[in-house]
Design an enzyme around this catalytic site. Structure first.
Site, PDB file in Angstrom:
ATOM      1  N   ASP A  24      21.285   1.834 -32.380  1.00  0.00           N
ATOM      2  CA  ASP A  24      22.464   2.288 -33.444  1.00  0.00           C
ATOM      3  C   ASP A  24      23.551   2.590 -32.794  1.00  0.00           C
ATOM      4  OD1 ASP A  24      23.697   2.670 -35.641  1.00  0.00           O
ATOM      5  OD2 ASP A  24      22.565   4.444 -35.994  1.00  0.00           O
ATOM      6  N   HIS A  41      28.712  -5.312 -31.269  1.00  0.00           N
ATOM      7  CA  HIS A  41      27.426  -6.082 -31.388  1.00  0.00           C
ATOM      8  C   HIS A  41      27.266  -6.803 -30.157  1.00  0.00           C
ATOM      9  CE1 HIS A  41      26.441  -4.654 -35.276  1.00  0.00           C
ATOM     10  NE2 HIS A  41      27.348  -5.303 -35.946  1.00  0.00           N
ATOM     11  N   LEU A 135       6.665  -8.193 -19.463  1.00  0.00           N
ATOM     12  CA  LEU A 135       6.924  -7.467 -20.508  1.00  0.00           C
ATOM     13  C   LEU A 135       6.793  -8.102 -21.970  1.00  0.00           C
ATOM     14  CD1 LEU A 135       8.395  -4.604 -21.823  1.00  0.00           C
ATOM     15  CD2 LEU A 135      10.447  -5.923 -21.715  1.00  0.00           C
TER      16      LEU A 135
HETATM   17  C1  FPP Z   1      23.225  -1.230 -35.525  1.00  0.00           C
HETATM   18  O1  FPP Z   1      24.494  -0.532 -34.959  1.00  0.00           O
HETATM   19  C2  FPP Z   1      22.939  -2.423 -34.827  1.00  0.00           C
HETATM   20  C3  FPP Z   1      22.645  -3.562 -35.532  1.00  0.00           C
HETATM   21  C4  FPP Z   1      22.423  -3.646 -36.952  1.00  0.00           C
HETATM   22  C5  FPP Z   1      22.593  -4.896 -34.751  1.00  0.00           C
HETATM   23  C6  FPP Z   1      21.703  -4.685 -33.562  1.00  0.00           C
HETATM   24  C7  FPP Z   1      21.784  -5.915 -32.809  1.00  0.00           C
HETATM   25  C8  FPP Z   1      22.243  -6.389 -31.445  1.00  0.00           C
HETATM   26  C9  FPP Z   1      22.280  -5.012 -30.513  1.00  0.00           C
HETATM   27  C10 FPP Z   1      22.280  -7.453 -30.826  1.00  0.00           C
HETATM   28  C11 FPP Z   1      20.841  -7.929 -30.577  1.00  0.00           C
HETATM   29  C12 FPP Z   1      20.820  -9.315 -29.951  1.00  0.00           C
HETATM   30  C13 FPP Z   1      19.264  -9.872 -30.043  1.00  0.00           C
HETATM   31  C14 FPP Z   1      19.608 -11.479 -29.220  1.00  0.00           C
HETATM   32  C15 FPP Z   1      18.281  -9.305 -30.414  1.00  0.00           C
HETATM   33  P1  FPP Z   1      25.654  -0.398 -36.375  1.00  0.00           P
HETATM   34  O2  FPP Z   1      26.447  -1.504 -36.535  1.00  0.00           O
HETATM   35  O3  FPP Z   1      24.947   0.013 -37.349  1.00  0.00           O
HETATM   36  O4  FPP Z   1      26.597   0.553 -35.503  1.00  0.00           O
HETATM   37  P2  FPP Z   1      27.161   1.855 -36.307  1.00  0.00           P
HETATM   38  O5  FPP Z   1      26.283   2.913 -36.885  1.00  0.00           O
HETATM   39  O6  FPP Z   1      28.194   2.531 -35.329  1.00  0.00           O
HETATM   40  O7  FPP Z   1      27.989   1.205 -37.559  1.00  0.00           O
END
Ligand code: FPP
Length: 258
Positions: A24, A41, A135
């Site tokens: 997050d 992201h 892993l």
């Molecule tokens: C939450 O942060 C994050 C997500 C919903 C997306 C997570 C995805 C990635 C890290 C990319 C992963 C890639 C692969 C290929 C698996 P948020 O957007 O809710 O952050 P915020 O709370 O600060 O708004």
């Protein structure tokens, strides 16, 4: 500072077999830099790559990350579309590296809502890493713990209807075989970055006895050192599984149920 090679020494740390992470804070990371959420992201993918490396070096058996929840469809259409494109492009980009590192990839969640392009990327990645012995890396996409339990219930019901399972034989162990990741150990350590203290419908059954670790660090800034600190914190936890602290110290094993 935590040294990875020291951490890999089994005599120094009780290592979790299975670590689950809610990644997050991507949006806030980008906002702080006056960048679009998509940039957060993208930076999140870089952070994930480093954590996979660290988890492999630290001899973690399984790592499961929450990339897209059943509820994330409620985000603006543009952000959902950017995330879907990022999944395909990141998989294509990093797959050769993951194969080289011996990582075995698996995706959990309801993939029926994804584009054909994404579904074929996921299937291909699973196929090409299936025999790998490093892993076990699981990515939850269009996943929810409640979905998992509901899906398992439906599958179990089919087996009861066909007569291959008797209703009288259903217990926690039998039920759990129908859940995602049934063949892997339960989650020992649950990490959530970004300062929120919630489970958010991730691996509800599989996390029943997890140690919870919350970090204020936003996911794109969460690096190997942060991960190792979480492992170190885990090794200091006393896991009682219903027993008393005194029983644990005397190493009295749990009594068998009658
Ligand atoms: C939450 O942060 C994050 C997500 C919903 C997306 C997570 C995805 C990635 C890290 C990319 C992963 C890639 C692969 C290929 C698996 P948020 O957007 O809710 O952050 P915020 O709370 O600060 O708004």
């Amino acid at each position: 500072m935590v040294n990875i090679s020291e951490q890999s020494d089994a005599s120094l740390i009780t290592r979790p077999a299975h670590v689950a992470i809610v990644m997050d804070g991507n949006g806030r990371w980008a906002k702080k830099r006056l960048m679009p959420r998509a940039a957060g992201h993208k930076a999140g993918v870089g952070a994930l790559q480093k954590i996979i490396e660290t988890a492999s070096t630290a001899d973690i058996e399984c790592l499961t990350v929450f990339a897209f929840s059943s509820e994330n469809w409620n985000r603006p259409k543009m952000e959902v579309s950017i995330l879907m494109d990022l999944f395909v492009s990141s998989l294509n980009k990093y797959l050769p590296e993951l194969i080289k590192a011996g990582v075995c990839l698996r995706f959990i969640g309801d993939r029926s809502a994804f584009s054909e392009k994404l579904i074929s990327s996921l299937t291909e990645a699973e196929k090409r890493t299936r025999g790998n012995t490093g892993l076990k890396f699981n990515i939850a996409m269009n996943y929810g713990g409640r979905w998992d339990i509901t899906h398992a219930t439906k599958q179990l019901l089919l087996d009861v209807q066909s007569g291959s399972v008797s209703q009288d034989d259903i217990n926690e162990d039998v039920f759990s075989r129908y859940l995602s990741l049934a063949d892997l150990p339960a989650v020992d350590l649950f990490i959530r970055t970004g300062g929120e203290h919630r489970i958010s419908n991730f691996l509800l059954w599989q996390c029943a006895y997890s140690e919870l670790y919350f970090s204020d660090t936003l996911w794109p800034d969460f690096d190997g050192e942060h991960f190792l600190s979480a492992l170190q914190c885990f090794s200091g936890r006393q896991r009682r599984f219903g027993r008393t602290g005194d029983q644990l110290e005397a190493d009295i094993q749990p009594q068998q149920k009658a």
